[in-house]
Design a protein around this motif. Sequence first.
Motif, short mmCIF file in Angstrom:
data_model
loop_
_atom_site.label_atom_id
_atom_site.label_comp_id
_atom_site.label_asym_id
_atom_site.label_seq_id
_atom_site.Cartn_x
_atom_site.Cartn_y
_atom_site.Cartn_z
N TRP A 296 0.83 -1.20 0.00
CA TRP A 296 0.00 0.00 0.00
C TRP A 296 0.87 1.26 0.00
O TRP A 296 0.62 2.20 -0.76
N LEU A 297 1.91 1.25 0.83
CA LEU A 297 2.81 2.40 0.89
C LEU A 297 3.59 2.56 -0.42
O LEU A 297 3.92 3.68 -0.83
N ALA A 298 3.89 1.44 -1.08
CA ALA A 298 4.63 1.48 -2.34
C ALA A 298 3.85 2.18 -3.45
O ALA A 298 4.43 2.66 -4.43
N LYS A 299 2.52 2.24 -3.30
CA LYS A 299 1.70 2.98 -4.28
C LYS A 299 1.77 4.48 -4.07
O LYS A 299 1.44 5.25 -4.97
N LYS A 300 2.19 4.89 -2.89
CA LYS A 300 2.21 6.31 -2.56
C LYS A 300 3.63 6.89 -2.50
O LYS A 300 3.82 8.10 -2.64
#
Length: 304
Positions: A296-300
Amino acid sequence: MSKGSLFAYLQLTRPANVVTAIADIWAGFAIAGAWTFMQVDWSQGAGDFWQNLLWLSISTIGLYGGGVAFNDIADADLDSVERPERPIPSGRASKKNAILMASCLLLGGIFFAFLVNIFAGLLAISIAICALAYDFWGKHQQLFGPINMGLCRTGNLLLGVAVAPEVLQKLWPIGVLPLIYVAAITMVSRGEVHGKNKNALYGGFGLYILVISGIAFLAKVQKPGSWEVFPFLILLAFMIFPPLTRAIQKQEPALIGKSVKAAVISLIIVNASLAAAFEGWIIGAIVLLLLPISLWLAKKFAVT
């Protein structure tokens, strides 16, 4: 500090990657037998377990976040040419404030490690030194660069094992597995900007196989005939080999970048596999719970 500038400084710490560092600590606890001890003797072990797990998780956040922030600081001039969108060359983050933030993170990481025991504290110092050595020197060394980066991850896994110093003294050689894995990622990533690094891509492929084989062997030694680690290893292979195969075929920077990103995030699966090898699939699954958070963090936030 505005919302935009706060985001820029967070970008410097690579939040998705930081979660993979937390997975190192949790896997290190499994290698040390801390999860089992806590379950067997809840009344005696629970308080110390959760406190030490918290301190070392905070420690690795500081060490990893500070280390990768200094990487961007060291590369600021080069990034102004090759990656001008990054926080420092774009002007969204000042170099002076970035140095202050990164220094505080590293010092904080060392402080929280010493709250556990002296061995953890000394390991934290070693990790900080290795990270700075890589940022300002090691990354430019053809042979030692990947090893230097791997040593940072080795130290981070052993930081978790250090919760039980007597186990650390016996099992420290296990740190060679994350060293090999991260060295492979570092080799592969050298084509991320310009591409055309087929030999390094094949080398990374071979090293990934070596790591998977090593974890399977450990599982056999720890629990002869155990199957519990193999679902994790299958998931690991599924995550890293398809994007790497596509990168080998076309040698394009974008595909190499995707392969590196997949391998970095999959460090959580490597750690889940180690946890399963030492303490069974339930502990492995607990470590694996960090994977969706990192994805999820990798998308941001950028991973590389």
